[in-house]
Design a protein around this motif. Structure first.
Motif, PDB file in Angstrom:
ATOM      1  N   VAL A  28       0.859  -1.187   0.000  1.00 20.19           N
ATOM      2  CA  VAL A  28       0.000   0.000   0.000  1.00 20.19           C
ATOM      3  C   VAL A  28       0.894   1.235   0.000  1.00 20.19           C
ATOM      4  N   CYS A  29       0.596   2.194  -0.870  1.00 22.91           N
ATOM      5  CA  CYS A  29       1.337   3.453  -0.866  1.00 22.91           C
ATOM      6  C   CYS A  29       0.926   4.285   0.343  1.00 22.91           C
ATOM      7  N   VAL A  30       1.912   4.694   1.148  1.00 24.36           N
ATOM      8  CA  VAL A  30       1.673   5.586   2.277  1.00 24.36           C
ATOM      9  C   VAL A  30       1.872   7.030   1.838  1.00 24.36           C
ATOM     10  N   GLN A  31       2.984   7.275   1.155  1.00 31.71           N
ATOM     11  CA  GLN A  31       3.236   8.588   0.569  1.00 31.71           C
ATOM     12  C   GLN A  31       4.273   8.436  -0.534  1.00 31.71           C
ATOM     13  N   ASP A  32       4.268   9.380  -1.457  1.00 32.44           N
ATOM     14  CA  ASP A  32       5.205   9.351  -2.579  1.00 32.44           C
ATOM     15  C   ASP A  32       5.367  10.767  -3.109  1.00 32.44           C
ATOM     16  N   ASP A  33       6.581  11.293  -3.008  1.00 32.16           N
ATOM     17  CA  ASP A  33       6.840  12.630  -3.546  1.00 32.16           C
ATOM     18  C   ASP A  33       7.726  12.585  -4.789  1.00 32.16           C
ATOM     19  N   GLY A  34       7.897  11.377  -5.341  1.00 29.37           N
ATOM     20  CA  GLY A  34       8.744  11.223  -6.508  1.00 29.37           C
ATOM     21  C   GLY A  34      10.181  10.882  -6.161  1.00 29.37           C
ATOM     22  N   ASP A  35      10.576  11.143  -4.926  1.00 30.04           N
ATOM     23  CA  ASP A  35      11.910  10.777  -4.437  1.00 30.04           C
ATOM     24  C   ASP A  35      11.791   9.745  -3.333  1.00 30.04           C
ATOM     25  N   LEU A  36      11.091  10.083  -2.265  1.00 28.05           N
ATOM     26  CA  LEU A  36      10.841   9.134  -1.180  1.00 28.05           C
ATOM     27  C   LEU A  36       9.495   8.449  -1.416  1.00 28.05           C
ATOM     28  N   LEU A  37       9.551   7.130  -1.567  1.00 29.15           N
ATOM     29  CA  LEU A  37       8.355   6.304  -1.708  1.00 29.15           C
ATOM     30  C   LEU A  37       8.229   5.464  -0.443  1.00 29.15           C
ATOM     31  N   VAL A  38       7.134   5.634   0.265  1.00 29.01           N
ATOM     32  CA  VAL A  38       6.883   4.892   1.494  1.00 29.01           C
ATOM     33  C   VAL A  38       5.748   3.914   1.239  1.00 29.01           C
ATOM     34  N   ARG A  71       3.197 -11.953   7.903  1.00 31.07           N
ATOM     35  CA  ARG A  71       2.534 -12.112   9.198  1.00 31.07           C
ATOM     36  C   ARG A  71       2.858 -10.942  10.113  1.00 31.07           C
ATOM     37  N   GLY A  72       2.027 -10.773  11.127  1.00 37.52           N
ATOM     38  CA  GLY A  72       2.312  -9.766  12.137  1.00 37.52           C
ATOM     39  C   GLY A  72       1.635  -8.435  11.872  1.00 37.52           C
ATOM     40  N   HIS A  73       2.227  -7.379  12.459  1.00 40.26           N
ATOM     41  CA  HIS A  73       1.636  -6.052  12.405  1.00 40.26           C
ATOM     42  C   HIS A  73       1.852  -5.346  11.069  1.00 40.26           C
ATOM     43  N   GLY A  74       2.628  -5.926  10.218  1.00 39.45           N
ATOM     44  CA  GLY A  74       2.911  -5.269   8.951  1.00 39.45           C
ATOM     45  C   GLY A  74       4.286  -4.633   8.962  1.00 39.45           C
ATOM     46  N   ARG A  75       4.732  -4.227   7.797  1.00 38.43           N
ATOM     47  CA  ARG A  75       6.082  -3.670   7.607  1.00 38.43           C
ATOM     48  C   ARG A  75       5.973  -2.369   6.839  1.00 38.43           C
ATOM     49  N   LEU A  76       6.662  -1.358   7.326  1.00 39.77           N
ATOM     50  CA  LEU A  76       6.750  -0.088   6.625  1.00 39.77           C
ATOM     51  C   LEU A  76       8.106  -0.020   5.938  1.00 39.77           C
ATOM     52  N   GLU A  77       8.137   0.504   4.697  1.00 42.31           N
ATOM     53  CA  GLU A  77       9.385   0.589   3.941  1.00 42.31           C
ATOM     54  C   GLU A  77       9.586   2.015   3.433  1.00 42.31           C
ATOM     55  N   LEU A  78      10.799   2.527   3.607  1.00 45.02           N
ATOM     56  CA  LEU A  78      11.188   3.835   3.088  1.00 45.02           C
ATOM     57  C   LEU A  78      12.174   3.619   1.949  1.00 45.02           C
ATOM     58  N   HIS A  79      11.817   4.054   0.747  1.00 43.06           N
ATOM     59  CA  HIS A  79      12.656   3.880  -0.442  1.00 43.06           C
ATOM     60  C   HIS A  79      12.989   5.240  -1.040  1.00 43.06           C
ATOM     61  N   TRP A 101      15.047  -0.195  13.493  1.00 37.88           N
ATOM     62  CA  TRP A 101      15.319   0.212  12.114  1.00 37.88           C
ATOM     63  C   TRP A 101      16.116  -0.883  11.417  1.00 37.88           C
ATOM     64  N   TYR A 102      15.618  -1.318  10.278  1.00 45.45           N
ATOM     65  CA  TYR A 102      16.262  -2.394   9.518  1.00 45.45           C
ATOM     66  C   TYR A 102      16.702  -1.815   8.178  1.00 45.45           C
ATOM     67  N   PHE A 103      18.005  -1.622   8.020  1.00 46.33           N
ATOM     68  CA  PHE A 103      18.559  -1.061   6.788  1.00 46.33           C
ATOM     69  C   PHE A 103      18.766  -2.213   5.814  1.00 46.33           C
ATOM     70  N   ASN A 104      17.833  -2.321   4.882  1.00 46.84           N
ATOM     71  CA  ASN A 104      17.785  -3.454   3.965  1.00 46.84           C
ATOM     72  C   ASN A 104      18.543  -3.116   2.685  1.00 46.84           C
ATOM     73  N   LEU A 105      19.717  -3.687   2.519  1.00 53.49           N
ATOM     74  CA  LEU A 105      20.488  -3.426   1.302  1.00 53.49           C
ATOM     75  C   LEU A 105      19.784  -4.086   0.129  1.00 53.49           C
ATOM     76  N   GLU A 106      19.550  -3.300  -0.913  1.00 56.88           N
ATOM     77  CA  GLU A 106      18.811  -3.795  -2.068  1.00 56.88           C
ATOM     78  C   GLU A 106      19.032  -2.843  -3.228  1.00 56.88           C
ATOM     79  N   ASP A 107      18.649  -3.282  -4.423  1.00 62.79           N
ATOM     80  CA  ASP A 107      18.721  -2.406  -5.591  1.00 62.79           C
ATOM     81  C   ASP A 107      17.904  -1.139  -5.337  1.00 62.79           C
ATOM     82  N   ALA A 108      18.424   0.001  -5.810  1.00 62.71           N
ATOM     83  CA  ALA A 108      17.621   1.216  -5.788  1.00 62.71           C
ATOM     84  C   ALA A 108      16.328   0.959  -6.558  1.00 62.71           C
ATOM     85  N   PRO A 109      15.201   1.507  -6.097  1.00 62.41           N
ATOM     86  CA  PRO A 109      13.915   1.196  -6.733  1.00 62.41           C
ATOM     87  C   PRO A 109      13.850   1.682  -8.181  1.00 62.41           C
TER      88      PRO A 109
END
Length: 205
Positions: A28-38, A71-79, A101-109
């Protein structure tokens, strides 16, 4: 034109492994300003895997483990655009206590018409809410699986982990810690995967 998503809109997170889809989740999109996608992954969100593929490094480990939903309460992601990690937030227990805070190394979106594409890099940095400092996670697993999963990129991925550590050591925060107090809209339930998700064109990395 780069798509910008609206709050509440379904955003499909796909992982592209060695030129083909590997796993996907409708968030689910929480917010998106074109740079930060949550994005937010509600409990019960399906984990979807492609029906066919060459799978040069094998099928996704979660599929092999029989995992079919979050499972669980859900996960929020900051990209962030162009950034080779995201930040995951987790909560636990009846009081929905913030875990860290979990810094998840991954490809840039890489944005797509239905969401974005990435690829988890296995190596992570975890800073628990009650801890004085951070720790690296899955170091052994990264060294074991990385050469096949990310050929030619191991040093680059290690360097991103070191960069995160240096910033944290220096007390620099590039995200808003107020996200720890965030709570989802009660109406945001688990989404279903749109038809044809695996055939939406993607940029191989």
């Amino acid at each position: 034109m780069t798509p910008v998503f609206q709050p509440g809109q379904t955003v499909v997170r796909r992982e592209i492994m060695r030129g083909e889809p590997w796993i996907a989740m409708p968030q689910v999109c929480v917010q998106d300003d074109g740079d930060l996608l949550v994005t937010y992954t509600p409990g019960g969100t399906p984990m979807v895997y492609p029906e066919t593929g060459a799978f040069p490094v094998g099928e996704h480990p979660w599929k092999l483990a029989g995992s079919t939903s979050w499972r669980g309460h859900g996960r929020l992601e900051l990209h962030w655009t162009g950034v080779e990690h995201s930040i995951f937030l987790f909560w636990d227990g009846p009081q929905r206590a913030f875990q860290g805070w979990y810094f998840n190394l991954e490809d840039a979106p890489r944005r797509t018409p239905i969401g974005f594409d990435t690829l988890d890099h296995e190596l992570d940095v975890w800073w628990a809410a009650d801890a004085e400092t951070y720790e690296f996670k899955d170091v052994v697993e990264f060294e074991e699986t990385g050469p096949a999963r990310y050929p030619g990129r191991m040093e680059q991925i290690r360097a991103e982990g070191d960069r995160i550590a240096r910033l944290l050591d220096a007390g620099e925060l590039w995200w808003d810690k107020a996200w720890a107090d965030w709570a989802p809209d009660p109406s945001w339930q688990a989404r279903t995967m749109p038809d044809g998700w695996a055939t939406v064109p993607f940029e191989a990395r």
